[in-house]
Design a protein around this motif. Structure first.
Motif, PDB file in Angstrom:
ATOM      1  N   HIS A 121      24.487  50.488  28.723  1.00  0.00           N
ATOM      2  CA  HIS A 121      23.604  50.111  29.824  1.00  0.00           C
ATOM      3  C   HIS A 121      24.377  50.217  31.130  1.00  0.00           C
ATOM      4  CE1 HIS A 121      21.640  47.145  32.522  1.00  0.00           C
ATOM      5  NE2 HIS A 121      20.530  47.530  31.909  1.00  0.00           N
ATOM      6  N   ASP A 122      23.744  50.743  32.182  1.00  0.00           N
ATOM      7  CA  ASP A 122      24.495  51.045  33.401  1.00  0.00           C
ATOM      8  C   ASP A 122      25.173  49.823  34.014  1.00  0.00           C
ATOM      9  OD1 ASP A 122      22.038  49.959  34.167  1.00  0.00           O
ATOM     10  OD2 ASP A 122      21.639  51.436  35.724  1.00  0.00           O
ATOM     11  N   VAL A 123      24.467  48.704  34.107  1.00  0.00           N
ATOM     12  CA  VAL A 123      25.073  47.519  34.727  1.00  0.00           C
ATOM     13  C   VAL A 123      26.143  46.914  33.826  1.00  0.00           C
ATOM     14  CG1 VAL A 123      24.630  45.177  35.567  1.00  0.00           C
ATOM     15  CG2 VAL A 123      23.072  47.042  36.157  1.00  0.00           C
ATOM     16  N   ARG A 124      25.892  46.858  32.518  1.00  0.00           N
ATOM     17  CA  ARG A 124      26.916  46.323  31.615  1.00  0.00           C
ATOM     18  C   ARG A 124      28.152  47.220  31.610  1.00  0.00           C
ATOM     19  NH1 ARG A 124      22.295  44.848  28.409  1.00  0.00           N
ATOM     20  NH2 ARG A 124      22.521  46.620  26.999  1.00  0.00           N
ATOM     21  N   THR A 125      27.924  48.521  31.703  1.00  0.00           N
ATOM     22  CA  THR A 125      29.053  49.442  31.734  1.00  0.00           C
ATOM     23  C   THR A 125      29.857  49.278  33.016  1.00  0.00           C
ATOM     24  OG1 THR A 125      27.826  51.013  30.366  1.00  0.00           O
ATOM     25  CG2 THR A 125      29.706  51.873  31.561  1.00  0.00           C
ATOM     26  N   GLY A 126      29.162  49.123  34.159  1.00  0.00           N
ATOM     27  CA  GLY A 126      29.848  48.840  35.404  1.00  0.00           C
ATOM     28  C   GLY A 126      30.599  47.524  35.346  1.00  0.00           C
ATOM     29  N   GLY A 127      30.001  46.527  34.699  1.00  0.00           N
ATOM     30  CA  GLY A 127      30.665  45.239  34.530  1.00  0.00           C
ATOM     31  C   GLY A 127      31.910  45.349  33.665  1.00  0.00           C
ATOM     32  N   LEU A 128      31.847  46.207  32.649  1.00  0.00           N
ATOM     33  CA  LEU A 128      33.024  46.430  31.813  1.00  0.00           C
ATOM     34  C   LEU A 128      34.183  46.946  32.653  1.00  0.00           C
ATOM     35  CD1 LEU A 128      34.219  46.663  28.880  1.00  0.00           C
ATOM     36  CD2 LEU A 128      33.449  49.046  28.934  1.00  0.00           C
ATOM     37  N   ALA A 129      33.899  47.909  33.530  1.00  0.00           N
ATOM     38  CA  ALA A 129      34.948  48.458  34.385  1.00  0.00           C
ATOM     39  C   ALA A 129      35.480  47.408  35.352  1.00  0.00           C
ATOM     40  CB  ALA A 129      34.422  49.673  35.143  1.00  0.00           C
ATOM     41  N   GLU A 130      34.584  46.655  35.989  1.00  0.00           N
ATOM     42  CA  GLU A 130      35.040  45.616  36.915  1.00  0.00           C
ATOM     43  C   GLU A 130      35.876  44.565  36.188  1.00  0.00           C
ATOM     44  OE1 GLU A 130      35.065  45.213  40.074  1.00  0.00           O
ATOM     45  OE2 GLU A 130      33.704  46.763  40.799  1.00  0.00           O
ATOM     46  N   GLY A 131      35.503  44.270  34.953  1.00  0.00           N
ATOM     47  CA  GLY A 131      36.236  43.253  34.196  1.00  0.00           C
ATOM     48  C   GLY A 131      37.603  43.708  33.739  1.00  0.00           C
ATOM     49  N   ARG A 132      37.726  44.961  33.371  1.00  0.00           N
ATOM     50  CA  ARG A 132      39.009  45.445  32.840  1.00  0.00           C
ATOM     51  C   ARG A 132      39.956  45.950  33.920  1.00  0.00           C
ATOM     52  NH1 ARG A 132      38.053  48.878  27.306  1.00  0.00           N
ATOM     53  NH2 ARG A 132      36.814  47.331  26.168  1.00  0.00           N
ATOM     54  N   ILE A 133      39.418  46.670  34.907  1.00  0.00           N
ATOM     55  CA  ILE A 133      40.306  47.331  35.872  1.00  0.00           C
ATOM     56  C   ILE A 133      39.931  47.037  37.319  1.00  0.00           C
ATOM     57  CG2 ILE A 133      40.876  49.196  34.273  1.00  0.00           C
ATOM     58  CD1 ILE A 133      38.843  50.962  35.727  1.00  0.00           C
ATOM     59  N   GLY A 134      38.921  46.173  37.526  1.00  0.00           N
ATOM     60  CA  GLY A 134      38.462  45.888  38.878  1.00  0.00           C
ATOM     61  C   GLY A 134      38.691  44.444  39.277  1.00  0.00           C
TER      62      GLY A 134
END
Length: 318
Positions: A121-134
């Motif tokens: 899902h686009d928002v969950r995927t963006g959240g994954l990136a923010e959580g790991r590397i953002g």
């Protein structure tokens, strides 16, 4: 160079990248973007055309990667809007793309010669990136809320994103904060996204200033200049957003709230009154830090790359 394909599909356009994979693939290190590209979805030609555009774009990236790096991509990750069944790899429904029950993971894997594919899902995927590397890389639990055309959320817990029992977790934009208020596309009235999304702020400022072309960014500029009409529009949006966020933090107890999307680009014009509005509302709840997203509109594509790298990590450790 080992690499994977990352695709972030939006309502009107797609972002894509070839993402490098180190000798021991890990989702905890920032991905190296080896190549980036954008393309319209072609949604005006219908849902089948959108699917074919996605498949064709991915195949072009595969061929380009093979030519540049001597081998094709080892996996692919794709983020799409709407309702997504990540377990079955199905894009269940997306109103802005017009599709229903598209077996996108299987179709992509077939077009790419059988490589493993992750669908998110686009928002969950963006959240994954923010959580790991953002912005949330040091947070064990966070809530990622992008404020764009609508409002959605991603719930980060221990390095993963909670999808929920039916793939619908995090839909904070459909918390009713003004009962009996504006009609929302979901059928309810008074949903948060009808008041505090970038689209809602732009619409309200356009009505207040009399310019139908005015946007949320224009409203933010007017707020910064002290325009009383803009201040009233902005205040209503911030108060509504604070109500929604306090509901979210009461339920989830995050240590951090990450705000992204177009409205977050207003910087302190948004964050200063928002932090104060949330602070006024909490009673027993621990007050989380409220911070801007770090990755901007690259978050979805980076997250898709992380999903693809996770597939390789799973294969290595399986």
């Amino acid at each position: 160079m080992r690499h994977v394909i990352a695709l972030d599909v939006g309502g009107t356009g797609m972002k894509a990248a070839l993402v490098g994979v180190g000798p021991a693939p890990s989702g905890k290190t920032p991905p190296a973007l080896l190549y980036e590209a954008r393309r319209p979805t072609g949604r005006e030609h219908g849902p089948e055309a959108v699917v074919e555009t996605i498949l064709g774009f991915a195949a072009e990236l595969r061929d380009l990667g093979a030519a540049r790096f001597g081998a094709p991509a080892e996996a692919a990750g794709v983020a799409v809007p709407g309702i997504v069944d990540e377990t079955s790899g199905t894009a269940v429904y997306a109103a802005n793309l017009g599709w229903r029950d598209v077996p996108l993971r299987a179709l992509l894997s077939e077009r790419l010669g059988g490589v493993p594919v992750a669908l998110g899902h686009d928002v969950r995927t963006g959240g994954l990136a923010e959580g790991r590397i953002g912005a949330g890389r040091d947070a064990g639990r966070f809530l990622f809320v992008p404020l764009g055309t609508g409002i959605a959320g991603a719930i980060g817990i221990g390095g993963r994103i909670e999808a929920g029992a039916h793939g619908s977790a995090g839909e904070i934009g459909h918390i009713v904060v003004r009962p009996g208020g504006r009609t929302c596309g979901c059928g309810q009235r008074g949903c948060l996204e009808t008041l505090a999304s970038a689209a809602a702020v732009g619409r309200d400022w356009a009505a207040a200033c009399g310019d139908p072309r005015a946007s949320a960014a224009d409203a933010a500029k007017a707020v910064a200049s002290g325009d009383e009409r803009a201040l009233a529009v902005w205040r209503d949006a911030v108060e509504a957003l604070a109500d929604g966020l306090v509901t979210g933090l009461t339920l989830l107890d995050p240590e951090m709230v990450i705000i992204g999307g177009g409205l977050a680009e207003a910087g302190d014009t948004l964050f200063t009154p928002l932090r104060e509005a949330v602070r006024r509302r909490v009673t027993f709840q621990p007050l989380p830090s409220i911070v801007p997203a770090a990755l901007g509109d690259a978050a979805g594509c980076l997250g898709a790359g992380l999903l693809a790298r996770d597939l390789l990590s799973t294969e290595v450790t399986a």
